[in-house]
Enzyme design. Structure first.
Site, PDB file in Angstrom:
ATOM      1  CD  GLU A 181      -2.962  -0.812  -0.094  1.00  0.00           C
ATOM      2  OE1 GLU A 181      -3.054   0.327  -0.599  1.00  0.00           O
ATOM      3  OE2 GLU A 181      -3.551  -1.796  -0.574  1.00  0.00           O
TER       4      GLU A 181
ATOM      5  CE1 TYR B 171      -7.192   2.524  -0.657  1.00  0.00           C
ATOM      6  CE2 TYR B 171      -4.864   2.912  -0.161  1.00  0.00           C
ATOM      7  CZ  TYR B 171      -5.854   2.201  -0.812  1.00  0.00           C
ATOM      8  OH  TYR B 171      -5.497   1.139  -1.600  1.00  0.00           O
TER       9      TYR B 171
ATOM     10  CG  ASP C  35      -8.443   4.031  -4.269  1.00  0.00           C
ATOM     11  OD1 ASP C  35      -9.627   3.858  -4.665  1.00  0.00           O
ATOM     12  OD2 ASP C  35      -7.485   3.392  -4.734  1.00  0.00           O
TER      13      ASP C  35
END
Ligand code: SF4
Length: 332
Positions: A49, A132, A150
């Site tokens: 991520e 997020y 997102d």
């Protein structure tokens, strides 16, 4: 008038819920075989991520693989020096992510279980983890039903709920994303929405003909081609390659405060008297930079820096354009 309702009603929620089985099936059949999707532990998910924020997946893959070989878990990452981490991040850009990931590893080692916490609120308190990222880690690694909202998800949900050609506002879409997360397989669900946004429901010219939701999407084939973004702004700069025998002089100062924490060849105002060695061009945010590189044997006045021998230079983190200059000059 734009849709001002900030919360989706039950009718919209149930309309989107009815689409989910089709979307999830499409994802199972079409997802990209990305290395972080195999055994998505909290560590592997977090690294992916961080790396994928603002960087293309194809660029990230080799970096991710090398990272996992060198730092297979939180402990190895936390014990590394920041300079080594920045060196390994070289070429991915947005170096703040690397520093945040390092801080996160050190914070994790101070936690009782030496692992990321399995609840959203505690995740959000950790370095570099916003809403997020917390949602993505919670849903993918811990199977906690939480949204990972997102730009891809906003675009897909916005088009699926558009009225009169206009998408609802972000608070509405964020709320909708939270309401539709299923209890079962929340990670698969979030990744389905993100994958559709990344592969099919593209920002410009979406591939509606290939979309599994096309028959129930009010925006299908109705999205006008978006205008091209403005061209990059040209910018010229002068970089010095200051040498003394085999040593090269580097600094950590940049007149525009770029590349914090990295070592840099000095960027100077004006045009030096020494001959031009080479010119490179590179993009930086909204700029297209043309950098003229000149030899020098004098460090520039008023900038702090130091000499590095070739071995140190190879280990030091440099921005990609500066590494390229060294390579072209036969100094790397
Ligand atoms: S039909 Fe087109 S606009 Fe609608 S979700 Fe699919 S790709 Fe996006």
């Amino acid at each position: 008038m734009r849709n001002q309702v900030t919360s989706p009603g039950p009718a919209i929620e149930s309309k989107i819920r009815r689409l989910l089985p089709v979307l999830h099936r499409w994802y199972r059949d079409n997802r990209r075989p990305l290395p972080w999707r195999v055994d998505p532990t909290p560590y592997r998910t977090a690294v992916a991520e961080f790396m994928c924020q603002q960087t293309r997946v194809a660029t990230v893959i080799p970096y991710y693989r090398r990272w996992m070989r060198i730092f297979p878990g939180w402990r190895a990452l936390a014990r590394s020096s920041t300079l080594r981490i920045l060196r390994l991040w070289e070429g991915l850009g947005y170096y703040r992510r690397a520093r945040n990931l390092h801080s996160l590893a050190r914070a994790v080692l101070r936690l009782p279980g030496r692992e990321l916490p399995d609840d959203l609120e505690s995740l959000r308190k950790l370095p570099g983890i916003g809403d997020y990222t917390a949602g993505a880690i919670a849903s993918i690694a811990f199977k906690i039903p939480s949204p990972a909202f997102d730009a891809n998800v906003a675009r897909v949900l916005g088009r699926l709920t558009a009225k009169g050609g206009r998408s609802p506002r972000l608070p509405y879409l964020r709320c909708l994303a939270g309401k539709i997360v299923p209890q079962k397989d929340p990670g698969l669900h979030n990744q389905s929405l993100m994958e559709l946004g990344a592969l099919i429901c593209l920002p410009r010219n979406p591939l509606c003909a290939s979309c599994p939701l096309k028959s129930r999407c009010p925006s299908s084939r109705r999205i006008p081609g978006r205008p091209k973004p403005p061209p990059p702004v040209p910018l010229r700069e002068t970089i010095l390659l200051v040498k003394w025998g085999q040593k090269i002089w580097v600094t950590r100062e940049h007149p525009r405060h770029r590349w914090k924490g990295l070592f840099l060849l000095p960027t100077v105002p004006g045009k030096p008297r020494t001959p031009r060695l080479l010119t490179i061009r590179y993009p930086f945010t909204r700029y297209r930079i043309q950098a003229d590189v000149h030899w020098s044997n004098q460090p520039p006045a008023g900038i702090k820096g130091r000499w590095m021998d070739p071995g140190e230079l190879r280990r030091a983190p440099l921005p990609s354009p500066h590494r390229k200059i060294l390579r072209l000059a036969g100094r790397d």
